[in-house]
Motif scaffolding. Structure first.
Motif, PDB file in Angstrom:
ATOM      1  N   HIS A   7       8.240  -6.809 -25.805  1.00 12.64           N
ATOM      2  CA  HIS A   7       9.468  -6.674 -26.588  1.00 12.64           C
ATOM      3  C   HIS A   7       9.231  -5.873 -27.871  1.00 12.64           C
ATOM      4  O   HIS A   7      10.151  -5.227 -28.377  1.00 12.64           O
ATOM      5  CB  HIS A   7      10.022  -8.059 -26.920  1.00 12.64           C
ATOM      6  N   LYS A 277      18.762 -11.638 -28.017  1.00  9.92           N
ATOM      7  CA  LYS A 277      20.011 -11.069 -27.518  1.00  9.92           C
ATOM      8  C   LYS A 277      20.302  -9.736 -28.202  1.00  9.92           C
ATOM      9  O   LYS A 277      20.806  -8.796 -27.590  1.00  9.92           O
ATOM     10  CB  LYS A 277      21.149 -12.054 -27.773  1.00  9.92           C
ATOM     11  N   SER A 280      18.270  -7.093 -26.577  1.00 10.35           N
ATOM     12  CA  SER A 280      18.830  -6.778 -25.264  1.00 10.35           C
ATOM     13  C   SER A 280      19.935  -5.732 -25.383  1.00 10.35           C
ATOM     14  O   SER A 280      20.016  -4.797 -24.584  1.00 10.35           O
ATOM     15  CB  SER A 280      19.401  -8.050 -24.616  1.00 10.35           C
ATOM     16  N   ILE A 353      24.757  -8.274 -19.980  1.00  8.41           N
ATOM     17  CA  ILE A 353      23.399  -8.755 -20.191  1.00  8.41           C
ATOM     18  C   ILE A 353      23.419 -10.262 -20.360  1.00  8.41           C
ATOM     19  O   ILE A 353      24.172 -10.800 -21.167  1.00  8.41           O
ATOM     20  CB  ILE A 353      22.765  -8.091 -21.438  1.00  8.41           C
ATOM     21  N   LYS A 357      17.762 -12.478 -21.950  1.00  9.23           N
ATOM     22  CA  LYS A 357      17.036 -11.529 -21.149  1.00  9.23           C
ATOM     23  C   LYS A 357      17.013 -10.166 -21.823  1.00  9.23           C
ATOM     24  O   LYS A 357      17.985  -9.746 -22.397  1.00  9.23           O
ATOM     25  CB  LYS A 357      17.648 -11.394 -19.754  1.00  9.23           C
ATOM     26  N   THR A 358      15.890  -9.480 -21.727  1.00  5.96           N
ATOM     27  CA  THR A 358      15.752  -8.144 -22.284  1.00  5.96           C
ATOM     28  C   THR A 358      15.257  -7.221 -21.207  1.00  5.96           C
ATOM     29  O   THR A 358      14.090  -7.227 -20.876  1.00  5.96           O
ATOM     30  CB  THR A 358      14.757  -8.151 -23.462  1.00  5.96           C
TER      31      THR A 358
END
Length: 364
Positions: A7, A277, A280, A353, A357-358
């Motif tokens: 990330h 978030k 994402s 999305i 989750k990314t």
């Protein structure tokens, strides 16, 4: 095979594109803006350029590093044919479309602002970066797949051990020093459509791949020694700023550039390697925003510069206009109109999305 998500790499890409927007807006308020095709304010904020002189030696190389890392992640699930097709869709289509339909828009606005005859002028503009990246993919893919097939070989073991030493990343800078000495760029930060930008980008793309290929040792090294790299970068920036009026010899600037980047990698690995978030959303929006930001920025300059308000408010206004404008165009147009999505580097299908989750195009 389940693999670790990174990330922090997604965040660094988002942050680098955000800084690019600020950098380009700052150019509007410099006396020399018109010489490189920017709308120029009649009033100047030359003080803005002081922090930009620190930023401009590593912002683009950072993106090249991250792009090389992204290719490594993309290779995990694809053979060479699938990867070429995916990169062509992701990079070549937006580049070709942008060349004829996007970069021309901000030139129309430039012509209108200066009451020039309107003319259609297809050109790479700020999308030169995409052309370079696709060229690097074509040039380096055979070597990268060879390395992938030999992930348990001597080279990877040696590379991992080399990256485990704090001097290891610093020695990588020698390749960039050789590039600067051999190419002799007029200005180190002149990357766009120059041989300097091409070769420097090729090196950063290549080593970005190698950094993630080498395993965790590189990341543990930059994490542990991040303040050493940032300290070295700060010293070199001080030398460049006070002794060379911001334009030091290329060999010094090449080392400074990489020290900033390694420090940033270390900070990102420590503080940003977690899903959210916000990430994402931004990781999906960053690429389309990069593609459209120049004509949105120019439109903001067209509307705001003639206003009778303090110059600082003009700068803030153009920043806000660009950010909000890119958000509106992405959120309500590019993301939702199916045939436009691939033209701006998005997948054909639009899915909401899920929370937590990314999934970014860099690492799928």
């Amino acid at each position: 095979m389940k693999t670790e998500r990174r990330h922090d790499i997604d965040w660094l890409r988002v942050i680098a594109i955000g800084l690019l927007l600020i950098y380009h807006i700052s150019i509007i308020f410099q006396p020399w803006a018109m010489f490189i095709g920017f709308i120029r304010s009649d009033e100047f904020l030359e003080g803005l350029w002081k922090p930009m002189t620190m930023l401009n030696v590593w912002r683009i190389p950072l993106l090249f590093y991250v792009s090389g890392m992204g290719l490594y992640f993309a290779m995990r699930k694809r053979n060479w044919k699938q990867l070429l097709l995916e990169r062509a869709k992701r990079i070549l289509i937006p580049f070709a479309f942008g060349f004829v339909a996007i970069t021309t828009l901000h030139m129309f606005i430039f012509q209108k602002y200066y009451d020039m005859p309107l003319g259609y002028f297809p050109h790479a503009g700020h999308l030169w970066f995409l052309g370079n990246i696709f060229a690097y993919v074509l040039l380096l893919l055979p070597l990268f797949f060879y390395l992938k097939r030999n992930e348990k070989g001597r080279f990877k073991k040696g590379l991992s051990a080399f990256m485990g030493n704090p001097v290891g990343p610093l020695l990588i800078s020698l390749f960039f020093v050789v590039e600067a000495v051999a190419v002799k760029p007029q200005l180190f930060s002149m990357y766009a459509q120059t041989w300097h930008g091409f070769f420097l980008g090729l090196l950063a793309f290549f080593f970005g791949f190698l950094f993630v290929y080498s395993g965790k040792t590189f990341w543990q090294t930059v994490l542990r020694w991040r303040w050493l790299y940032i300290g070295l970068a700060a010293v070199l920036f001080g030398i460049r700023y006070f002794m060379y009026a911001t334009e030091a010899p290329g060999y010094l600037t090449a080392i400074e550039s990489n020290c900033w980047i390694f420090g940033v990698f270390g900070l990102g690995y420590k503080y940003l390697n977690r899903p959210s978030k916000t990430l994402s959303y931004l990781s999906q929006a960053a690429y389309p925003a990069y593609i459209i930001h120049m004509f949105v920025l120019y439109a903001g300059a067209l509307l705001i510069l003639p206003l009778e308000i303090p110059i600082l408010f003009k700068f803030i206004g153009i920043v806000a206009f660009t950010g909000v404008g890119c958000f509106i165009i992405y959120e309500f147009v590019l993301k939702r109109i199916r045939f436009l999505r691939p033209l701006f580097g998005l997948k054909w299908t639009y899915k909401k999305i899920e929370k937590g989750k990314t999934l970014t195009s860099n690492q799928n």
